[in-house]
Design a protein around this motif. Structure first.
Motif, PDB file in Angstrom:
ATOM      1  N   ILE A  49       1.120   5.677  -0.167  1.00 36.27           N
ATOM      2  CA  ILE A  49       2.218   4.714  -0.083  1.00 36.27           C
ATOM      3  C   ILE A  49       2.133   3.898   1.204  1.00 36.27           C
ATOM      4  O   ILE A  49       2.352   2.680   1.202  1.00 36.27           O
ATOM      5  CB  ILE A  49       3.569   5.442  -0.207  1.00 36.27           C
ATOM      6  N   ARG A  50       1.786   4.532   2.303  1.00 39.10           N
ATOM      7  CA  ARG A  50       1.665   3.810   3.570  1.00 39.10           C
ATOM      8  C   ARG A  50       0.547   2.768   3.513  1.00 39.10           C
ATOM      9  O   ARG A  50       0.656   1.697   4.120  1.00 39.10           O
ATOM     10  CB  ARG A  50       1.460   4.794   4.730  1.00 39.10           C
ATOM     11  N   MET A  51      -0.510   3.065   2.768  1.00 36.31           N
ATOM     12  CA  MET A  51      -1.557   2.055   2.561  1.00 36.31           C
ATOM     13  C   MET A  51      -1.046   0.920   1.674  1.00 36.31           C
ATOM     14  O   MET A  51      -1.335  -0.257   1.914  1.00 36.31           O
ATOM     15  CB  MET A  51      -2.800   2.696   1.931  1.00 36.31           C
ATOM     16  N   MET A  52      -0.260   1.271   0.652  1.00 38.74           N
ATOM     17  CA  MET A  52       0.252   0.266  -0.289  1.00 38.74           C
ATOM     18  C   MET A  52       1.187  -0.733   0.390  1.00 38.74           C
ATOM     19  O   MET A  52       1.244  -1.903   0.014  1.00 38.74           O
ATOM     20  CB  MET A  52       0.977   0.952  -1.453  1.00 38.74           C
ATOM     21  N   ILE A  65      -1.752  -6.332  -4.939  1.00 37.13           N
ATOM     22  CA  ILE A  65      -0.333  -6.472  -5.241  1.00 37.13           C
ATOM     23  C   ILE A  65      -0.129  -7.818  -5.929  1.00 37.13           C
ATOM     24  O   ILE A  65      -0.365  -8.865  -5.316  1.00 37.13           O
ATOM     25  CB  ILE A  65       0.527  -6.404  -3.964  1.00 37.13           C
ATOM     26  N   GLY A  66       0.255  -7.784  -7.208  1.00 36.42           N
ATOM     27  CA  GLY A  66       0.407  -9.028  -7.960  1.00 36.42           C
ATOM     28  C   GLY A  66      -0.859  -9.850  -7.978  1.00 36.42           C
ATOM     29  O   GLY A  66      -0.824 -11.077  -7.988  1.00 36.42           O
ATOM     30  N   GLY A  67      -2.007  -9.183  -7.950  1.00 30.84           N
ATOM     31  CA  GLY A  67      -3.298  -9.862  -7.975  1.00 30.84           C
ATOM     32  C   GLY A  67      -3.851 -10.191  -6.606  1.00 30.84           C
ATOM     33  O   GLY A  67      -5.011 -10.615  -6.486  1.00 30.84           O
ATOM     34  N   SER A  68      -3.068 -10.026  -5.525  1.00 31.12           N
ATOM     35  CA  SER A  68      -3.518 -10.359  -4.171  1.00 31.12           C
ATOM     36  C   SER A  68      -3.972  -9.092  -3.445  1.00 31.12           C
ATOM     37  O   SER A  68      -3.256  -8.092  -3.413  1.00 31.12           O
ATOM     38  CB  SER A  68      -2.395 -11.025  -3.371  1.00 31.12           C
ATOM     39  N   LYS A  76       0.198 -12.488   1.624  1.00 28.14           N
ATOM     40  CA  LYS A  76       0.624 -12.814   0.264  1.00 28.14           C
ATOM     41  C   LYS A  76       0.922 -11.552  -0.536  1.00 28.14           C
ATOM     42  O   LYS A  76       1.848 -11.515  -1.352  1.00 28.14           O
ATOM     43  CB  LYS A  76      -0.455 -13.638  -0.436  1.00 28.14           C
ATOM     44  N   ALA A  77       0.139 -10.502  -0.303  1.00 21.82           N
ATOM     45  CA  ALA A  77       0.350  -9.240  -1.015  1.00 21.82           C
ATOM     46  C   ALA A  77       1.646  -8.573  -0.568  1.00 21.82           C
ATOM     47  O   ALA A  77       2.486  -8.183  -1.392  1.00 21.82           O
ATOM     48  CB  ALA A  77      -0.835  -8.309  -0.786  1.00 21.82           C
ATOM     49  N   LEU A  78       1.847  -8.477   0.750  1.00 21.30           N
ATOM     50  CA  LEU A  78       2.980  -7.708   1.262  1.00 21.30           C
ATOM     51  C   LEU A  78       4.315  -8.401   1.072  1.00 21.30           C
ATOM     52  O   LEU A  78       5.354  -7.739   1.006  1.00 21.30           O
ATOM     53  CB  LEU A  78       2.759  -7.373   2.744  1.00 21.30           C
ATOM     54  N   GLU A  79       4.333  -9.738   0.967  1.00 17.53           N
ATOM     55  CA  GLU A  79       5.609 -10.430   0.771  1.00 17.53           C
ATOM     56  C   GLU A  79       6.206 -10.147  -0.607  1.00 17.53           C
ATOM     57  O   GLU A  79       7.379 -10.420  -0.844  1.00 17.53           O
ATOM     58  CB  GLU A  79       5.444 -11.934   0.984  1.00 17.53           C
ATOM     59  N   GLN A  80       5.405  -9.566  -1.497  1.00 17.80           N
ATOM     60  CA  GLN A  80       5.888  -9.235  -2.843  1.00 17.80           C
ATOM     61  C   GLN A  80       6.517  -7.844  -2.914  1.00 17.80           C
ATOM     62  O   GLN A  80       7.026  -7.447  -3.951  1.00 17.80           O
ATOM     63  CB  GLN A  80       4.736  -9.314  -3.849  1.00 17.80           C
ATOM     64  N   ILE A  81       6.468  -7.101  -1.800  1.00 21.55           N
ATOM     65  CA  ILE A  81       6.897  -5.700  -1.787  1.00 21.55           C
ATOM     66  C   ILE A  81       8.217  -5.528  -1.053  1.00 21.55           C
ATOM     67  O   ILE A  81       8.439  -6.101   0.016  1.00 21.55           O
ATOM     68  CB  ILE A  81       5.834  -4.812  -1.105  1.00 21.55           C
ATOM     69  N   GLY A  82       9.094  -4.700  -1.622  1.00 21.27           N
ATOM     70  CA  GLY A  82      10.241  -4.154  -0.917  1.00 21.27           C
ATOM     71  C   GLY A  82      10.013  -2.653  -0.844  1.00 21.27           C
ATOM     72  O   GLY A  82       9.499  -2.072  -1.799  1.00 21.27           O
ATOM     73  N   ALA A  83      10.346  -2.030   0.263  1.00 22.64           N
ATOM     74  CA  ALA A  83      10.007  -0.606   0.388  1.00 22.64           C
ATOM     75  C   ALA A  83      10.985   0.148   1.265  1.00 22.64           C
ATOM     76  O   ALA A  83      11.586  -0.415   2.188  1.00 22.64           O
ATOM     77  CB  ALA A  83       8.594  -0.457   0.960  1.00 22.64           C
TER      78      ALA A  83
END
Length: 305
Positions: A49-52, A65-68, A76-83
Motif C-alpha cells: 500500500i505504501r508503494m501504491m 494508477i488509471g493507466g499512469s 498524474k498517478a498520485l493525483e487520482q488517489i485518496g488514501a
C-alpha cells in the motif's frame, strides 16, 4: 477496447534491509469495485500500500494508477488517489470543516464549496462538522478522514486498516459509506484489514498474500467456482434418500440422518419435491456457504518459507 484498470500492480518486488518483503506481486482493481487485501501480519500488505500511494519507492516492477505509471508519471498517478494509511491526519483543535478547508487548500485540484458540502453529507457529519475534532468519537474521526481523502474526487480510495479501534456500529457505518462511494461515484476502493468477516461483508473481490506473494484471488460473489453449493439435508429415511439422490448428485452421509450433496441452487426445489413424493420426510435443508476465513487459514497456513 478493454477498459483501463483503476489499479494495476505489475510484478512488483520490494526489499528492505536486504529482506524481500514483496515478491513478484501482480493484481488489478477495476473502477466501482471494493477490493479486499488480506494477509497475516508481516505478509507485505502495508508495504504494498505504501508503494501504491507513493510513500516508498518501488523496487522492481511497476504500479499504474488509471493507466499512469507511478515510476514515469508520478504526479498524474498520485493525483487520482485518496488514501488513509494508518490513522487520518487531523488537527484536533480545529473543527471538522476547518480540517477539510485546510486539506482542500493543499490539493492540486480545486475543491468547490459545493463539493465540500456534498462530501460532508455523504459521510453524514452535517451536524458535527463545525465542532472541534477533539470532541469527535473515533468513528466520526474515521469518517472525517474518509471525507478528507475523497474531497478532490479521486478515482481510487486506498485504506489501510480503516476499522482500527471502531466499535461494531462504527464499522457498519464505514462499510455502508464505502459501498455507497463505489456505487454512486464509481470509485475503486482498496481495503487492507485483519478483520476477515468484515472483508467478506464489504468487498467484491479479495486478494490473499503470504510472505509477500500472491496465494489466492477470489470473487466473493462466486466463491463456489463450479456454480454449486454444499447442501446438508436431514431426512427421515437416509438409506432411501441416498439411493434416490445418487444417480444425479454426489453425496455422503454423516452416519445419521444427514446427507451432504453438491448441487446448484436452482436444482434444490425439484430435489426436495422428489424426496417428498417418494415419502421421505424432510427435517431441514441447510446450505453451507464457503467461508473466507476457512479459505484464508487453509492457504496461509499451507505456505512455507
Amino acid at each position: 477496447m478493454s477498459q483501463t484498470a483503476a489499479i494495476e500492480v505489475r510484478n512488483v518486488t520490494k526489499s528492505i534491509a536486504g529482506k524481500t518483503i514483496v515478491k513478484d506481486l501482480s493484481f488489478t482493481v477495476q473502477a466501482g469495485e471494493i477490493y479486499g487485501f488480506l494477509g497475516p501480519n508481516g505478509a507485505g500488505k502495508t508495504t504494498t500500500i505504501r508503494m501504491m500511494v507513493g510513500l516508498i519507492s518501488i523496487g522492481k516492477g511497476d504500479i499504474r494508477i488509471g493507466g499512469s505509471s507511478i515510476r514515469s508519471a508520478r504526479g498524474k498517478a498520485l493525483e487520482q488517489i485518496g488514501a488513509i494509511v494508518e490513522n487520518p491526519e487531523l488537527y484536533k483543535e480545529m473543527s471538522g470543516r476547518q480540517n477539510l478547508k485546510h486539506y482542500a487548500n493543499m490539493s492540486s485540484k480545486p475543491v468547490s464549496k459545493k463539493r465540500m458540502e456534498e462530501v460532508i453529507r455523504l459521510v453524514q457529519l452535517d451536524e458535527a462538522i463545525d465542532r472541534k475534532v477533539k470532541t469527535y468519537s473515533l468513528g466520526m474521526r474515521q469518517r472525517l478522514g474518509v471525507a478528507q481523502a475523497i474531497l478532490h474526487r479521486p478515482s481510487i480510495l486506498i485504506l489501510d486498516e480503516p476499522t482500527n479501534g471502531l466499535d461494531p456500529a462504527g464499522i457498519r457505518q464505514l462499510r455502508q459509506y464505502l459501498q455507497q462511494l463505489a456505487k454512486t461515484e464509481g470509485m475503486a476502493v482498496v481495503v487492507s484489514s485483519h478483520l476477515i468477516a468484515e472483508i467478506e461483508l464489504l468487498c467484491d473481490r479479495v486478494i490473499i498474500i503470504q510472505k509477500g506473494q500472491l496465494v489466492a484471488e477470489r470473487s466473493l460473489k462466486e466463491m463456489d467456482e463450479d456454480g454449486k453449493v454444499t447442501v446438508d439435508i436431514e431426512v427421515t429415511d437416509p438409506e432411501r434418500a441416498s439411493l434416490l439422490l445418487k444417480p444425479r448428485f454426489n453425496g455422503e452421509s454423516d452416519g445419521g440422518n444427514v446427507i451432504s450433496i453438491r448441487a446448484k441452487r436452482e436444482d434444490l426445489p425439484g430435489l426436495v419435491s422428489d424426496l417428498v413424493q417418494h415419502g421421505i420426510g424432510i427435517v431441514q435443508v441447510k446450505i453451507r456457504t464457503a467461508k473466507l476465513e476457512d479459505l484464508f487459514l487453509q492457504l496461509t497456513q499451507g505456505v512455507r518459507s
